[in-house]
Design a protein around this motif. Structure first.
Motif, PDB file in Angstrom:
ATOM      1  N   GLY A 226       0.816  -1.205   0.000  1.00  0.00           N
ATOM      2  CA  GLY A 226       0.000   0.000   0.000  1.00  0.00           C
ATOM      3  C   GLY A 226       0.849   1.253   0.000  1.00  0.00           C
ATOM      4  N   GLY A 227       1.910   1.252   0.817  1.00  0.00           N
ATOM      5  CA  GLY A 227       2.816   2.396   0.836  1.00  0.00           C
ATOM      6  C   GLY A 227       3.546   2.571  -0.474  1.00  0.00           C
ATOM      7  N   LEU A 228       3.920   1.443  -1.096  1.00  0.00           N
ATOM      8  CA  LEU A 228       4.601   1.516  -2.397  1.00  0.00           C
ATOM      9  C   LEU A 228       3.671   2.095  -3.462  1.00  0.00           C
ATOM     10  CD1 LEU A 228       7.189   0.785  -3.979  1.00  0.00           C
ATOM     11  CD2 LEU A 228       6.132  -1.418  -4.490  1.00  0.00           C
ATOM     12  N   CYS A 229       2.412   1.653  -3.470  1.00  0.00           N
ATOM     13  CA  CYS A 229       1.442   2.191  -4.443  1.00  0.00           C
ATOM     14  C   CYS A 229       1.208   3.672  -4.201  1.00  0.00           C
ATOM     15  CB  CYS A 229       0.125   1.423  -4.340  1.00  0.00           C
ATOM     16  SG  CYS A 229       0.186  -0.262  -4.959  1.00  0.00           S
ATOM     17  N   ALA A 230       1.136   4.071  -2.925  1.00  0.00           N
ATOM     18  CA  ALA A 230       0.928   5.485  -2.609  1.00  0.00           C
ATOM     19  C   ALA A 230       2.102   6.322  -3.103  1.00  0.00           C
ATOM     20  CB  ALA A 230       0.737   5.661  -1.100  1.00  0.00           C
ATOM     21  N   GLY A 231       3.329   5.852  -2.839  1.00  0.00           N
ATOM     22  CA  GLY A 231       4.505   6.585  -3.281  1.00  0.00           C
ATOM     23  C   GLY A 231       4.586   6.684  -4.790  1.00  0.00           C
ATOM     24  N   PHE A 232       4.279   5.584  -5.482  1.00  0.00           N
ATOM     25  CA  PHE A 232       4.295   5.589  -6.941  1.00  0.00           C
ATOM     26  C   PHE A 232       3.251   6.565  -7.482  1.00  0.00           C
ATOM     27  CE2 PHE A 232       2.809   4.080 -11.059  1.00  0.00           C
ATOM     28  CZ  PHE A 232       4.003   3.909 -11.755  1.00  0.00           C
TER      29      PHE A 232
END
Length: 246
Positions: A226-232
């Motif tokens: 979820g954090g990776l998707c948010a950052g992307f």
């Protein structure tokens, strides 16, 4: 073809580019003001309701289009009045493919917003993007939208955009596209809680969320993805806005 005379300080096209850039910035600011008014005027939440459905559409179409890109098939798209939706696809069993399709839906609104900002830099680009949206919605109705509410929303949205594309002035078309891109960009934050939950509650029942499906297909906990998707998503939006503002 004409050339600037020797006594000019700048090429003649320079002024037109600056004017276009200033107009694009005014369009973005106007879209921001309209968005703000939707949340402060009486009954504005009802006017903003279609924008919630727009983010659902971008999310689920992100799943479907990603499935096609990885060699799968996009079978149907369902949407319900509560703003939930489901994209049904099939393909060669693969953990990486399943994770990629789940990721595609999560970042779909951000990618769509960034592309909207890039196309909306000029009236010509905005018009082309709006026609592409109309064609995409029409094809979606023909091949993948499979429940009555989804058909109603996609059809009304397509008709509205078709009317703007055919009858709207260059300025109106640019404003509409940038406004839609801004709404999708904001939805990345307003619906960010979905990136950090293991379950998704839809009108079809409770099922694993997209980040839970990625975690199950690969490794590491759902909140990491979820954090990776948010950052992307944030990175994509920054690049899109930077391109637009420049």
């Amino acid at each position: 073809m004409s050339y600037p005379s020797p006594n000019r300080s700048f090429p003649s096209g320079r002024g037109r580019r600056l004017a276009a850039g200033d107009r694009a910035r005014v369009v973005l600011l106007a879209s921001t003001v309209v968005t703000f008014l939707l949340y402060v005027v009486p009954y504005g939440e009802y006017l903003a309701y279609p924008l919630l459905l727009l983010s659902t559409l971008a999310h689920e179409m992100g799943h479907g289009l990603t499935a096609i890109l990885v060699g799968g098939s996009f079978h149907r798209f369902l949407m319900w009045p509560d703003g939930s939706g489901v994209a049904v696809w099939s393909g060669e069993p693969s953990r990486l493919r399943m994770a990629t399709v789940a990721f595609g839906g999560l970042v779909g609104p951000a990618v769509a917003a960034a592309l909207g900002f890039i196309a909306g830099r000029t009236p010509r680009g905005a018009r082309a993007a709006l026609w592409l949206l109309v064609v995409t919605l029409a094809l979606s109705l023909l091949f993948v939208v499979r429940n009555s509410f989804g058909i109603l929303f996609v059809a009304l949205l397509g008709l509205a955009l078709l009317l703007v594309a055919k009858r709207g002035s260059a300025e109106v078309i640019q404003l509409v596209l940038v406004f839609l891109a801004l709404q999708l960009a904001l939805s990345v934050f307003s619906r960010a809680d979905y990136l950090f939950t293991p379950v998704a509650r839809t009108s079809e029942g409770v099922m694993p969320s997209d980040v839970a499906q990625i975690a199950d297909a690969l490794f590491l906990p759902y909140w990491f993805w979820g954090g990776l998707c948010a950052g992307f998503s944030i990175l994509v939006l920054i690049l899109g806005l930077r391109s637009y503002w420049r």
